[in-house]
Write an enzyme that holds these catalytic residues in place. Sequence first.
Site, PDB file in Angstrom:
ATOM      1  N   ASN A 150     -14.457   9.131  -1.700  1.00  0.00           N
ATOM      2  CA  ASN A 150     -15.131   7.963  -2.264  1.00  0.00           C
ATOM      3  C   ASN A 150     -14.829   6.779  -1.367  1.00  0.00           C
ATOM      4  O   ASN A 150     -13.677   6.539  -1.025  1.00  0.00           O
ATOM      5  CB  ASN A 150     -14.613   7.658  -3.672  1.00  0.00           C
ATOM      6  CG  ASN A 150     -14.963   8.760  -4.661  1.00  0.00           C
ATOM      7  OD1 ASN A 150     -15.887   9.533  -4.424  1.00  0.00           O
ATOM      8  ND2 ASN A 150     -14.234   8.835  -5.756  1.00  0.00           N
ATOM      9  N   HIS A 209      -6.677   1.902   1.679  1.00  0.00           N
ATOM     10  CA  HIS A 209      -6.204   2.683   2.828  1.00  0.00           C
ATOM     11  C   HIS A 209      -7.046   3.964   2.912  1.00  0.00           C
ATOM     12  O   HIS A 209      -7.139   4.701   1.926  1.00  0.00           O
ATOM     13  CB  HIS A 209      -4.723   3.027   2.638  1.00  0.00           C
ATOM     14  CG  HIS A 209      -4.070   3.545   3.879  1.00  0.00           C
ATOM     15  ND1 HIS A 209      -2.981   2.939   4.467  1.00  0.00           N
ATOM     16  CD2 HIS A 209      -4.366   4.616   4.670  1.00  0.00           C
ATOM     17  CE1 HIS A 209      -2.623   3.618   5.546  1.00  0.00           C
ATOM     18  NE2 HIS A 209      -3.453   4.640   5.687  1.00  0.00           N
ATOM     19  N   CYS A 267       0.853  -1.196   0.000  1.00  0.00           N
ATOM     20  CA  CYS A 267       0.000   0.000   0.000  1.00  0.00           C
ATOM     21  C   CYS A 267       0.883   1.239   0.000  1.00  0.00           C
ATOM     22  O   CYS A 267       1.678   1.435   0.920  1.00  0.00           O
ATOM     23  CB  CYS A 267      -0.910   0.004   1.224  1.00  0.00           C
ATOM     24  SG  CYS A 267      -1.759   1.587   1.423  1.00  0.00           S
ATOM     25  N   CYS A 276       0.701   3.549   3.285  1.00  0.00           N
ATOM     26  CA  CYS A 276       1.096   3.103   4.621  1.00  0.00           C
ATOM     27  C   CYS A 276       2.397   3.800   5.040  1.00  0.00           C
ATOM     28  O   CYS A 276       3.195   4.210   4.192  1.00  0.00           O
ATOM     29  CB  CYS A 276       1.268   1.578   4.637  1.00  0.00           C
ATOM     30  SG  CYS A 276      -0.291   0.707   4.927  1.00  0.00           S
ATOM     31  N   HIS A 327      -3.890   0.998   8.129  1.00  0.00           N
ATOM     32  CA  HIS A 327      -4.380   0.600   6.811  1.00  0.00           C
ATOM     33  C   HIS A 327      -5.768  -0.042   6.870  1.00  0.00           C
ATOM     34  O   HIS A 327      -6.577   0.137   5.972  1.00  0.00           O
ATOM     35  CB  HIS A 327      -3.395  -0.400   6.186  1.00  0.00           C
ATOM     36  CG  HIS A 327      -3.811  -0.914   4.850  1.00  0.00           C
ATOM     37  ND1 HIS A 327      -3.451  -0.294   3.671  1.00  0.00           N
ATOM     38  CD2 HIS A 327      -4.588  -1.975   4.490  1.00  0.00           C
ATOM     39  CE1 HIS A 327      -3.971  -0.962   2.652  1.00  0.00           C
ATOM     40  NE2 HIS A 327      -4.663  -1.981   3.121  1.00  0.00           N
ATOM     41  N   HIS A 384      -8.570   7.256   2.665  1.00  0.00           N
ATOM     42  CA  HIS A 384      -8.068   8.515   2.123  1.00  0.00           C
ATOM     43  C   HIS A 384      -9.198   9.263   1.435  1.00  0.00           C
ATOM     44  O   HIS A 384     -10.238   8.691   1.111  1.00  0.00           O
ATOM     45  CB  HIS A 384      -6.929   8.263   1.130  1.00  0.00           C
ATOM     46  CG  HIS A 384      -7.355   7.614  -0.153  1.00  0.00           C
ATOM     47  ND1 HIS A 384      -7.675   6.277  -0.247  1.00  0.00           N
ATOM     48  CD2 HIS A 384      -7.541   8.120  -1.396  1.00  0.00           C
ATOM     49  CE1 HIS A 384      -8.022   5.988  -1.494  1.00  0.00           C
ATOM     50  NE2 HIS A 384      -7.960   7.088  -2.218  1.00  0.00           N
TER      51      HIS A 384
END
Lengths: 274, 274
Positions: free
Chosen positions: A133, A144, A36, A39, A92, A146
């Site tokens: 979203n 993750h 990811c 992270c 995460h 955001h």
Amino acid sequence: MAGKPLMELRWDPILREWVLISNIRRLRPWQPSGFCPFCPGNPETGYGWRALILENRYPMLMESPPDPSTHWFYSTAKSVGRCYVVVEMPEHGIDDISDLPVDQIEYVLKMIIDKVREESGRDYAHYFLWFRNKGREIGVSLTHPHSQIYVLPFIPSRVEREIGSAKEYFDSKGRCLFCDVLNAEVRDGIRVIYSNEHWVSFMPFYSHWPFEIHIYPRRHVQLVTDLSNDEVHSLAQILKVSLCGLTHVFSSKSMPYILVMHRGSSRVDLQACK
Amino acid sequence: MAGKPLMELRWDPILREWVLISNIRRLRPWQPSGFCPFCPGNPETGYGWRALILENRYPMLMESPPDPSTHWFYSTAKSVGRCYVVVEMPEHGIDDISDLPVDQIEYVLKMIIDKVREESGRDYAHYFLWFRNKGREIGVSLTHPHSQIYVLPFIPSRVEREIGSAKEYFDSKGRCLFCDVLNAEVRDGIRVIYSNEHWVSFMPFYSHWPFEIHIYPRRHVQLVTDLSNDEVHSLAQILKVSLCGLTHVFSSKSMPYILVMHRGSSRVDLQACK
């Protein structure tokens, strides 16, 4: 991908709105399973942070975009602007921003507001779109938690319609449309989901979708940068409660959603809202 | 479902458009597995047909709807109109309308045009929306190939925007906006998917989505009821080719899509398009 990079605004002459065109987003890599980029400990992220704002590496808008193509009939313009990613927490595996403590949500909101303030002086900055979203159904490719900030070189057509309605309403009634809608929803009460000292969360009488939630400030305020510290704290709290309610509507699955912050424009003289 | 049936139009004062509200659609039954209400031999369908137009049993609009609720602040109106289902073929297991022979597609189009002609004299009929949703991803609950006709008591806000753009374009340039867009696309050629004697199918320069297809008549014509027999035949043919192309973009899955026919209004004097 072979071929020339293409990044420009194209004018839709029929709906009269700009369309963001880019093939740069096609360069987004397939990440190795388990990796990811948001992270802690990665080249872009490092360690020792509660939340981060990063430039989107595959943006739709850039500070120095390439020249747009020219067309003998259609209009184009430079994709000038900025695209930021807001990494809302180091962890995460958390499902949603509403699973965080209120003070962490407040911390994220303050970072966003600081970024908007920082960008407000730029020539290209005509609108700040903070959106979130959630869920693969919405098209989220990185899980993750955001959200994103687009610094746009134009006012989105939907927001223009909202501003136009507010102006016309003010011209004919001498009052603010948004304040009157809020007043109607509070007086009816039945569609109010939650409220605190500074904000009201409701499903409006004219909802277009099931579970459509609107969150309004009680005070007449146009810009997120004009919110007081208390109002930002209260916003974090009502966001947590409203999104917790939304994501838990179905016990079988956390609800996907799109969250968008609407605001006035700092460039347009909103007589209607003064 | 307990509670009062509710069916009305509600005015969104911020986007200035009507929202169709109904709890009647919640009454739609879960069908027994393997049962299809659109297959031949059911009470509503019977036998001996190539295509059928049925009234939607769980409509958003009715010829004699209940009175709307009244509100001290918001505006409401009667949900007067009609909702039809177009069962496009007796066969249940065919993936898409584009898998049918051209003459069957033409037969379906002619039924739709006859229905529009029949409804055109009604007081409530301000707009005819023929649309086709394909695929569970779009929300299709019955897989038997079908489309829908909404006879609306208002012009959809998106169509109003299109008409407004055409008017403004005509006022400033003295030409039809849609004819000029078509001319630009044909002259460029590179985005044209297919064309025949009467129609051109293209992905416009200002596409909002990947695989967004627009199909324009070559002749300046506003209403589907004004098409000649030859033009309807050609429309069936270009629909087949364009939708076949779209549904086969990915080999792993037939592409879901939304198809909507746009038209002028028979009530508005479209100077811009004369």
